[in-house]
Design an enzyme around this catalytic site. Structure first.
Site, PDB file in Angstrom:
ATOM      1  N   TYR A   1       0.840  -1.204   0.000  1.00  0.00           N
ATOM      2  CA  TYR A   1       0.000   0.000   0.000  1.00  0.00           C
ATOM      3  C   TYR A   1       0.868   1.244   0.000  1.00  0.00           C
ATOM      4  O   TYR A   1       1.957   1.250   0.568  1.00  0.00           O
ATOM      5  CB  TYR A   1      -0.820   0.107   1.291  1.00  0.00           C
ATOM      6  CG  TYR A   1      -1.888  -0.915   1.447  1.00  0.00           C
ATOM      7  CD1 TYR A   1      -3.146  -0.736   0.875  1.00  0.00           C
ATOM      8  CD2 TYR A   1      -1.656  -2.052   2.202  1.00  0.00           C
ATOM      9  CE1 TYR A   1      -4.142  -1.673   1.049  1.00  0.00           C
ATOM     10  CE2 TYR A   1      -2.649  -2.998   2.379  1.00  0.00           C
ATOM     11  CZ  TYR A   1      -3.889  -2.794   1.794  1.00  0.00           C
ATOM     12  OH  TYR A   1      -4.862  -3.729   1.965  1.00  0.00           O
TER      13      TYR A   1
ATOM     14  N   LYS B   1       8.167   4.767  -6.667  1.00  0.00           N
ATOM     15  CA  LYS B   1       9.110   3.905  -5.949  1.00  0.00           C
ATOM     16  C   LYS B   1       8.611   2.455  -5.958  1.00  0.00           C
ATOM     17  O   LYS B   1       9.379   1.516  -6.186  1.00  0.00           O
ATOM     18  CB  LYS B   1       9.227   4.394  -4.507  1.00  0.00           C
ATOM     19  CG  LYS B   1      10.080   3.559  -3.610  1.00  0.00           C
ATOM     20  CD  LYS B   1      11.328   4.319  -3.262  1.00  0.00           C
ATOM     21  CE  LYS B   1      12.294   3.499  -2.453  1.00  0.00           C
ATOM     22  NZ  LYS B   1      13.571   4.190  -2.347  1.00  0.00           N
TER      23      LYS B   1
ATOM     24  N   ARG C   1      -7.524   1.096  -3.808  1.00  0.00           N
ATOM     25  CA  ARG C   1      -8.440   0.874  -2.685  1.00  0.00           C
ATOM     26  C   ARG C   1      -9.347   2.082  -2.528  1.00  0.00           C
ATOM     27  O   ARG C   1      -8.873   3.210  -2.360  1.00  0.00           O
ATOM     28  CB  ARG C   1      -7.664   0.619  -1.385  1.00  0.00           C
ATOM     29  CG  ARG C   1      -8.607   0.312  -0.221  1.00  0.00           C
ATOM     30  CD  ARG C   1      -7.912  -0.303   0.970  1.00  0.00           C
ATOM     31  NE  ARG C   1      -7.209   0.674   1.784  1.00  0.00           N
ATOM     32  CZ  ARG C   1      -6.706   0.410   2.993  1.00  0.00           C
ATOM     33  NH1 ARG C   1      -6.810  -0.818   3.498  1.00  0.00           N
ATOM     34  NH2 ARG C   1      -6.077   1.340   3.667  1.00  0.00           N
TER      35      ARG C   1
ATOM     36  N   GLU D   1     -12.436  -6.716   8.174  1.00  0.00           N
ATOM     37  CA  GLU D   1     -11.738  -6.099   9.304  1.00  0.00           C
ATOM     38  C   GLU D   1     -12.682  -5.557  10.362  1.00  0.00           C
ATOM     39  O   GLU D   1     -12.333  -4.665  11.123  1.00  0.00           O
ATOM     40  CB  GLU D   1     -10.790  -4.996   8.787  1.00  0.00           C
ATOM     41  CG  GLU D   1     -11.385  -4.124   7.686  1.00  0.00           C
ATOM     42  CD  GLU D   1     -10.347  -3.373   6.864  1.00  0.00           C
ATOM     43  OE1 GLU D   1      -9.193  -3.268   7.288  1.00  0.00           O
ATOM     44  OE2 GLU D   1     -10.711  -2.865   5.785  1.00  0.00           O
TER      45      GLU D   1
ATOM     46  N   ASP E   1      -7.905  -2.608  12.275  1.00  0.00           N
ATOM     47  CA  ASP E   1      -9.313  -2.218  12.299  1.00  0.00           C
ATOM     48  C   ASP E   1     -10.141  -3.219  13.089  1.00  0.00           C
ATOM     49  O   ASP E   1     -11.048  -2.834  13.833  1.00  0.00           O
ATOM     50  CB  ASP E   1      -9.867  -2.114  10.871  1.00  0.00           C
ATOM     51  CG  ASP E   1      -9.539  -0.770  10.255  1.00  0.00           C
ATOM     52  OD1 ASP E   1      -9.962   0.254  10.818  1.00  0.00           O
ATOM     53  OD2 ASP E   1      -8.851  -0.736   9.224  1.00  0.00           O
TER      54      ASP E   1
ATOM     55  N   ILE F   1       3.555  -2.326   4.008  1.00  0.00           N
ATOM     56  CA  ILE F   1       3.395  -0.868   3.968  1.00  0.00           C
ATOM     57  C   ILE F   1       4.704  -0.132   3.757  1.00  0.00           C
ATOM     58  O   ILE F   1       4.734   1.094   3.755  1.00  0.00           O
ATOM     59  CB  ILE F   1       2.740  -0.354   5.273  1.00  0.00           C
ATOM     60  CG1 ILE F   1       3.403  -0.989   6.510  1.00  0.00           C
ATOM     61  CG2 ILE F   1       1.257  -0.635   5.276  1.00  0.00           C
ATOM     62  CD1 ILE F   1       3.930  -0.034   7.479  1.00  0.00           C
ATOM     63  N   HIS F   2       5.800  -0.889   3.584  1.00  0.00           N
ATOM     64  CA  HIS F   2       7.100  -0.231   3.432  1.00  0.00           C
ATOM     65  C   HIS F   2       7.980  -1.067   2.503  1.00  0.00           C
ATOM     66  O   HIS F   2       7.897  -2.301   2.538  1.00  0.00           O
ATOM     67  CB  HIS F   2       7.758  -0.070   4.815  1.00  0.00           C
ATOM     68  CG  HIS F   2       8.967   0.797   4.803  1.00  0.00           C
ATOM     69  ND1 HIS F   2      10.220   0.321   4.462  1.00  0.00           N
ATOM     70  CD2 HIS F   2       9.129   2.122   5.071  1.00  0.00           C
ATOM     71  CE1 HIS F   2      11.094   1.308   4.536  1.00  0.00           C
ATOM     72  NE2 HIS F   2      10.461   2.415   4.891  1.00  0.00           N
TER      73      HIS F   2
ATOM     74  N   ASP G   1       0.057 -40.305   3.224  1.00  0.00           N
ATOM     75  CA  ASP G   1      -1.198 -40.774   2.623  1.00  0.00           C
ATOM     76  C   ASP G   1      -1.856 -39.603   1.898  1.00  0.00           C
ATOM     77  O   ASP G   1      -1.219 -38.564   1.690  1.00  0.00           O
ATOM     78  CB  ASP G   1      -2.113 -41.445   3.661  1.00  0.00           C
ATOM     79  CG  ASP G   1      -2.619 -40.461   4.706  1.00  0.00           C
ATOM     80  OD1 ASP G   1      -2.192 -39.285   4.675  1.00  0.00           O
ATOM     81  OD2 ASP G   1      -3.434 -40.857   5.557  1.00  0.00           O
TER      82      ASP G   1
HETATM   83  N1  COA Z   1       5.432   2.499  -0.946  1.00  0.00           N
HETATM   84  C1  COA Z   1       6.391   3.002  -1.736  1.00  0.00           C
HETATM   85  N2  COA Z   1       7.441   3.694  -1.270  1.00  0.00           N
HETATM   86  C2  COA Z   1       7.511   3.876   0.041  1.00  0.00           C
HETATM   87  C3  COA Z   1       6.537   3.373   0.934  1.00  0.00           C
HETATM   88  C4  COA Z   1       5.461   2.665   0.385  1.00  0.00           C
HETATM   89  N3  COA Z   1       4.491   2.168   1.156  1.00  0.00           N
HETATM   90  N4  COA Z   1       6.879   3.697   2.204  1.00  0.00           N
HETATM   91  C5  COA Z   1       8.029   4.389   2.121  1.00  0.00           C
HETATM   92  N5  COA Z   1       8.418   4.512   0.826  1.00  0.00           N
HETATM   93  C6  COA Z   1       9.627   5.177   0.304  1.00  0.00           C
HETATM   94  C7  COA Z   1       9.806   6.563   0.892  1.00  0.00           C
HETATM   95  O1  COA Z   1       9.110   7.507   0.118  1.00  0.00           O
HETATM   96  C8  COA Z   1      11.279   6.722   0.800  1.00  0.00           C
HETATM   97  O2  COA Z   1      11.606   7.020  -0.558  1.00  0.00           O
HETATM   98  P1  COA Z   1      12.880   7.916  -0.932  1.00  0.00           P
HETATM   99  O3  COA Z   1      14.067   7.158  -0.442  1.00  0.00           O
HETATM  100  O4  COA Z   1      12.803   8.021  -2.425  1.00  0.00           O
HETATM  101  O5  COA Z   1      12.679   9.204  -0.218  1.00  0.00           O
HETATM  102  C9  COA Z   1      11.814   5.319   1.080  1.00  0.00           C
HETATM  103  O6  COA Z   1      10.752   4.441   0.736  1.00  0.00           O
HETATM  104  C10 COA Z   1      12.196   5.090   2.519  1.00  0.00           C
HETATM  105  O7  COA Z   1      11.126   5.419   3.352  1.00  0.00           O
HETATM  106  P2  COA Z   1      11.305   5.715   4.914  1.00  0.00           P
HETATM  107  O8  COA Z   1      11.963   7.061   5.092  1.00  0.00           O
HETATM  108  O9  COA Z   1      11.963   4.563   5.558  1.00  0.00           O
HETATM  109  O10 COA Z   1       9.821   5.775   5.436  1.00  0.00           O
HETATM  110  P3  COA Z   1       8.887   7.078   5.534  1.00  0.00           P
HETATM  111  O11 COA Z   1       9.109   7.708   6.867  1.00  0.00           O
HETATM  112  O12 COA Z   1       9.045   7.920   4.327  1.00  0.00           O
HETATM  113  O13 COA Z   1       7.440   6.419   5.492  1.00  0.00           O
HETATM  114  C11 COA Z   1       5.451   5.464   6.302  1.00  0.00           C
HETATM  115  C12 COA Z   1       6.946   5.632   6.532  1.00  0.00           C
HETATM  116  C13 COA Z   1       4.888   4.450   7.273  1.00  0.00           C
HETATM  117  C14 COA Z   1       4.746   6.808   6.492  1.00  0.00           C
HETATM  118  C15 COA Z   1       5.248   4.956   4.852  1.00  0.00           C
HETATM  119  O14 COA Z   1       5.974   3.745   4.732  1.00  0.00           O
HETATM  120  C16 COA Z   1       3.831   4.770   4.378  1.00  0.00           C
HETATM  121  O15 COA Z   1       3.141   5.746   4.136  1.00  0.00           O
HETATM  122  N6  COA Z   1       3.384   3.516   4.174  1.00  0.00           N
HETATM  123  C17 COA Z   1       2.098   3.197   3.625  1.00  0.00           C
HETATM  124  C18 COA Z   1       0.968   3.564   4.566  1.00  0.00           C
HETATM  125  C19 COA Z   1      -0.386   3.219   4.008  1.00  0.00           C
HETATM  126  O16 COA Z   1      -0.616   3.197   2.814  1.00  0.00           O
HETATM  127  N7  COA Z   1      -1.350   2.899   4.909  1.00  0.00           N
HETATM  128  C20 COA Z   1      -2.665   2.496   4.536  1.00  0.00           C
HETATM  129  C21 COA Z   1      -2.753   1.035   4.230  1.00  0.00           C
HETATM  130  S1  COA Z   1      -2.519  -0.007   5.638  1.00  0.00           S
HETATM  131 MG    MG Z   2      -8.108  -1.049   7.428  1.00  0.00          MG
END
Ligand code: COA
Ligand code: MG
Length: 289
Positions: A9, A20, A66, A129, A155, A221-222, A269
């Site tokens: 996500y 990315k 979504r 959820e 959730d 999420i990362h 089996d």
């Molecule tokens: N998808 C794509 N790229 C992502 C990402 C994701 N979910 N999460 C982080 N990245 C990217 C960042 O933009 C950063 O890119 P850069 O190096 O080009 O600047 C790199 O990965 C490293 O990120 P990092 O600094 O470790 O994390 P952050 O502090 O920027 O982000 C969160 C942390 C949790 C805010 C972020 O991971 C996020 O928003 N995740 C998704 C949340 C979401 O969609 N929630 C709803 C569904 S459960």
């Molecule tokens: Mg949810």
């Protein structure tokens, strides 16, 4: 059905994260208009997702969008803004009954027909959820446009008043219910998010646990979570080799009239053979054999 070992996500209004995501070799990319997108960014998230679908090279990654929950007031604009750009699937969160899936399915079908796209080519995945969602799994899982049930632990815990723990026993019943209903209706089951995204050790533990429970994939999420999760949901070389040996030796023993026999000190089996076939099926879906 395409393997969805990891479903990544990102907030749908975050153009950089979408870009990315495309570089990460992740199975599924889910651009979010729901909880990942702030209230004052919903419209911008819709437009950004539509633009991404039209302009970005997703390669082999699946393109999912979504929408907000049916009844939230956002869902109609969400779905109608992104559908004309042909996502591979729509994820509906907080699903509670089959009528909500049918609502989306009819809108999708109208757009498919209007554009000359094959009917049913845009799939639906649902987030289960809430307590009501778990109770109504039987009717939810039966919808023909459905590919996957996604379990949302945060959730769900909030909905029932549970406190999340690393051991995750407070969501065990719900997780198990999701896997069971998915299996009964030949759907994929996608496990909960591990939100402590810098803790790879415990992520691996939870992913392995989910795979052992029968989940076919996990939400992430990362970027750091993609590799470990895809690995956890891909059968290992050892598991594949063993499954192949079970399949081969089973056939030979059947031909000789033996339904049960011994392999490496263990009884083999029919159920063991069925399990071996599941392993091989997942290995094939992951492109490993
Ligand atoms: N998808 C794509 N790229 C992502 C990402 C994701 N979910 N999460 C982080 N990245 C990217 C960042 O933009 C950063 O890119 P850069 O190096 O080009 O600047 C790199 O990965 C490293 O990120 P990092 O600094 O470790 O994390 P952050 O502090 O920027 O982000 C969160 C942390 C949790 C805010 C972020 O991971 C996020 O928003 N995740 C998704 C949340 C979401 O969609 N929630 C709803 C569904 S459960
Ligand atoms: Mg949810």
């Amino acid at each position: 059905m395409k393997a969805r070992r990891a479903l990544l996500y990102m907030p749908g209004d975050n153009w950089n994260m979408i870009n990315k995501a495309i570089t990460l070799h992740v199975d599924s990319i889910c651009m979010d208009m729901e909880d990942g997108a702030a209230l004052n960014r919903k419209a911008y998230a819709r437009a950004t997702i539509a633009k991404a679908l039209q302009e970005l090279p997703f390669g082999t990654a699946e393109k999912l969008a979504r929408i907000n929950a049916v009844g939230s007031g956002f869902e109609q604009d969400d779905i109608s803004t992104v559908l004309p750009s042909h996502p591979d699937g729509i994820v509906i969160p907080k699903i509670e009954n089959a009528g909500q899936i049918e609502w989306a399915s009819q809108i999708i079908e109208t757009v498919e027909l209007a554009n000359g796209w094959p009917v049913n080519s845009i799939r639906i995945l649902v987030g289960v959820e809430t307590a009501k969602g778990i109770l109504n799994l039987k009717e939810i899982a039966a919808h023909p446009r459905l590919d996957a049930l996604i379990f949302g632990a945060e959730d769900f815990a909030a909905n029932i008043g549970a406190t999340r723990s690393k051991a995750a026993w407070e969501v065990m019943y719900a997780r198990s219910a999701v896997v069971t209903h998915a299996a009964a209706y030949d759907l994929q089951a996608i496990d909960m998010v591990f939100i402590d995204f810098r803790d790879t050790l415990n992520l691996k533990f939870e992913a392995a646990q989910g795979a052992a429970m029968g989940f076919t994939g996990k939400q992430v999420i990362h970027p750091n979570q993609v590799g470990p999760v895809q690995e956890a949901f891909t059968p290992s070389n050892d598991a594949i080799a063993y499954a192949q040996r079970v399949a081969e030796t089973f056939e030979a023993h059947q031909a000789e009239g033996a339904g049960a026999y011994e392999l490496d000190g263990k009884m083999i089996d029919m159920p063991i053979l069925r399990n071996a076939h599941k392993v091989l099926e997942r290995a094939r879906a992951a492109g490993k054999i």
